[in-house]
Design a protein around this motif. Sequence first.
Motif, short mmCIF file in Angstrom:
data_model
loop_
_atom_site.label_atom_id
_atom_site.label_comp_id
_atom_site.label_asym_id
_atom_site.label_seq_id
_atom_site.Cartn_x
_atom_site.Cartn_y
_atom_site.Cartn_z
N GLY A 190 -13.79 10.16 46.39
CA GLY A 190 -14.90 9.33 46.80
C GLY A 190 -15.62 9.89 48.02
O GLY A 190 -15.54 11.08 48.33
N SER A 191 -16.29 9.01 48.74
CA SER A 191 -17.16 9.43 49.83
C SER A 191 -16.48 9.46 51.19
O SER A 191 -17.14 9.72 52.20
CB SER A 191 -18.38 8.49 49.90
N GLY A 192 -15.21 9.20 51.23
CA GLY A 192 -14.51 9.21 52.50
C GLY A 192 -14.26 10.63 53.01
O GLY A 192 -14.75 11.61 52.45
N ALA A 193 -13.50 10.72 54.10
CA ALA A 193 -13.20 12.03 54.68
C ALA A 193 -12.43 12.88 53.67
O ALA A 193 -11.54 12.38 52.97
CB ALA A 193 -12.36 11.86 55.95
N PRO A 194 -12.77 14.16 53.56
CA PRO A 194 -12.00 15.04 52.67
C PRO A 194 -10.53 15.08 53.06
O PRO A 194 -10.18 15.05 54.26
CB PRO A 194 -12.67 16.41 52.87
N LEU A 195 -9.66 15.16 52.07
CA LEU A 195 -8.22 15.24 52.29
C LEU A 195 -7.74 16.64 51.92
O LEU A 195 -8.12 17.18 50.88
CB LEU A 195 -7.48 14.21 51.43
N LEU A 196 -6.88 17.19 52.77
CA LEU A 196 -6.43 18.57 52.62
C LEU A 196 -4.90 18.59 52.64
O LEU A 196 -4.26 17.84 53.38
CB LEU A 196 -6.97 19.40 53.78
N GLY B 191 10.72 25.82 49.68
CA GLY B 191 9.29 25.59 49.80
C GLY B 191 8.95 24.11 49.82
O GLY B 191 9.66 23.28 49.24
N GLN B 192 7.85 23.78 50.51
CA GLN B 192 7.40 22.39 50.61
C GLN B 192 5.94 22.38 51.01
O GLN B 192 5.36 23.41 51.32
CB GLN B 192 8.23 21.63 51.64
N MET B 193 5.35 21.18 51.01
CA MET B 193 3.95 21.03 51.36
C MET B 193 3.81 20.49 52.79
O MET B 193 4.72 19.86 53.32
CB MET B 193 3.24 20.08 50.39
N THR B 194 2.64 20.74 53.38
CA THR B 194 2.32 20.15 54.66
C THR B 194 2.02 18.67 54.48
O THR B 194 1.84 18.17 53.37
CB THR B 194 1.10 20.83 55.29
N LEU B 195 1.92 17.98 55.59
CA LEU B 195 1.44 16.62 55.57
C LEU B 195 -0.04 16.63 55.18
O LEU B 195 -0.82 17.40 55.74
CB LEU B 195 1.60 15.99 56.96
N PRO B 196 -0.47 15.81 54.22
CA PRO B 196 -1.91 15.73 53.94
C PRO B 196 -2.66 15.23 55.17
O PRO B 196 -2.16 14.37 55.92
CB PRO B 196 -1.99 14.73 52.79
N VAL B 197 -3.85 15.77 55.39
CA VAL B 197 -4.67 15.37 56.53
C VAL B 197 -6.08 15.07 56.07
O VAL B 197 -6.50 15.49 54.98
CB VAL B 197 -4.71 16.47 57.62
N GLN B 198 -6.81 14.35 56.90
CA GLN B 198 -8.23 14.13 56.65
C GLN B 198 -9.04 15.00 57.61
O GLN B 198 -8.62 15.25 58.73
CB GLN B 198 -8.60 12.66 56.78
N LEU B 199 -10.19 15.46 57.11
CA LEU B 199 -11.02 16.40 57.85
C LEU B 199 -12.27 15.73 58.41
O LEU B 199 -12.86 14.85 57.77
CB LEU B 199 -11.47 17.55 56.95
N ALA B 200 -12.70 16.20 59.58
CA ALA B 200 -13.99 15.87 60.14
C ALA B 200 -14.52 17.11 60.84
O ALA B 200 -13.77 18.08 61.06
CB ALA B 200 -13.89 14.69 61.12
N LEU B 201 -15.79 17.09 61.18
CA LEU B 201 -16.41 18.22 61.88
C LEU B 201 -17.06 17.70 63.15
O LEU B 201 -17.95 16.84 63.10
CB LEU B 201 -17.45 18.90 60.98
N LYS B 202 -16.60 18.21 64.30
CA LYS B 202 -17.11 17.75 65.58
C LYS B 202 -17.46 18.93 66.47
O LYS B 202 -16.89 20.01 66.34
CB LYS B 202 -16.07 16.87 66.28
N THR B 203 -18.39 18.68 67.37
CA THR B 203 -18.76 19.70 68.35
C THR B 203 -17.75 19.69 69.49
O THR B 203 -17.56 18.66 70.15
CB THR B 203 -20.17 19.46 68.89
N VAL B 204 -17.09 20.82 69.71
CA VAL B 204 -16.08 20.96 70.76
C VAL B 204 -16.41 22.21 71.55
O VAL B 204 -16.55 23.30 70.97
CB VAL B 204 -14.66 21.06 70.17
N ASP B 205 -16.57 22.06 72.85
CA ASP B 205 -16.92 23.20 73.71
C ASP B 205 -18.14 23.94 73.17
O ASP B 205 -18.22 25.17 73.17
CB ASP B 205 -15.74 24.16 73.85
N GLY B 206 -19.10 23.17 72.65
CA GLY B 206 -20.37 23.74 72.23
C GLY B 206 -20.43 24.31 70.84
O GLY B 206 -21.48 24.85 70.43
#
Length: 534
Positions: free
Chosen positions: A323-329, A349-364
Amino acid sequence: MKRSVHTARFDIVLRCRALAVACLFLMPPPHLRAQEPPTPQWRPALHFSPAEHWVNDPNGPFLLDGTYHLFYQYNPAGRVWGPMSWGHAISTDLLHWQEQDIALPATQREDIFSGTVVYDSQNRSGLGSASAPPLLAFHTSVFHGNPAHPDDTQAQSLSYSLDRGAHWQAYDRNPILTLQPDSRQFRDPSIIWYPQGQCWIMTTVVADAQLVKLYRSTDLLHWSFLSDFQPSGYRKPGMLWEMPLLIPLSLDGNPHETRWAMIVSVNPWSIAGGSGVQYFIGRFDGTRFTPDTLPPEGSDPSAYHWLDHGADQYAAIRFANTGSGAPLLIGWMSNWDYADTLPTSPWRGQMTLPVQLALKTVDGQPVLIQTPTATYEDLVHRQGVSAFSDRQLGPGQTWHAPLGGDVLDIHLTLRRGDAPRAGIVVRQAPDSRTGTVISYDFTSGNLTLDRSHSGQVGFSPRFSLAHVAHLSAPGGVVSLHLVVDRNSVELFANGGVLRMTDLVFPPAGSNGVSLFSDGGHTQFTGLRISAPAR
């Protein structure tokens, strides 16, 4: 792709492949095979791992009817990389998984390498119907004994399911996409819907050329070439690019300011050694991806964007149809430098914890922000959170938390005093000789995760011991969020601006947590600890 060797050794793997396939189909039943002692103390509680055998890259995760599906590179016959199939697991919360039957099995004539799954809700492919839209699994086929393609040719193929992913059948016109001439390095299709062009966009790689190829389609069956992405910059001899992802994101939450992230997994030469995940931020015009900026050629690897500054995240991939929410990785929690020697049994072998992504301006500059999913945070709060009063530690002082465990969620903030360095130790033994140390150096601005005394570290000479990344501390403040599992530590710093993921293998009873301040005073605030797996 999925092999634990560098390109120079790939031909050896290919020559041994026939023997490996024979072993898969002629292997005695499990109860007659020699078994290593099991290691339940390192079985993750919060991360997916198969009941047994080898797993690497996650493939084609998606959400449908409230159920998350995860596929993955799987060798059903052993704990080392071998003939690749697609394993399958399902979950309703991204934390508790149930293994299913193998979705796409390897055969003597074909390995099934990485790829993606698309829910063709409008049946544009014509492979389903309006009442039963198909699921389409795009995967790399590696052919053997195929008269139409030289041995070990890699090409993109399609399998489809008409019963919500329970069963799959191969498309009768496979492969749907090949290179001319045939290639042994053309793999890892990833597909997104591009609404501006009313089409699907596929990204693939020519791995040894460090080249991403983009294609488009309106029916998911016929694909036309768009462009290549092969930036100058951080490239090394023998480096492979794999698992390309193209993801649109709103910058700083502004829906009118869209940027695109091109994520690629690299092996070797990652920021922490061995394999890792790099990303580029830029723009996509429907044909070509163009990065906003690139560091000058010859720049240090730290000048580039890395999804993770630890050693143990690779092959990150996005969940589809969310859907339209934050992408999950989600990614593979391991490193090709030592993946085949990890001391776990009967799985590896195993998987990482799923996370949600955002894009922010950090240090310019725009930076990917990664934070645990809402379902994980819900689990933490349902289990209860213990909050501790703020405290100041002086030079050389430590404080041992009264709450510990082998599975913990920890939040804390370091506030600079006159100490140059301070931090936290997790999975600490009662005698303090074993533990994983997370520290911040206020003088250099470096964050370090040190696993040199974390437990078993001698199973491979390439098991790197400490990982360091620069992290700004606005106002002299650094916030840390740690997800500690039975065999891993995942660190999210400053609200997800920086991530470190590392495997650890501590001895039984190493469940302590302590704070420390070196050479001066540090204020520790906001310490909260939860045991989400109890």
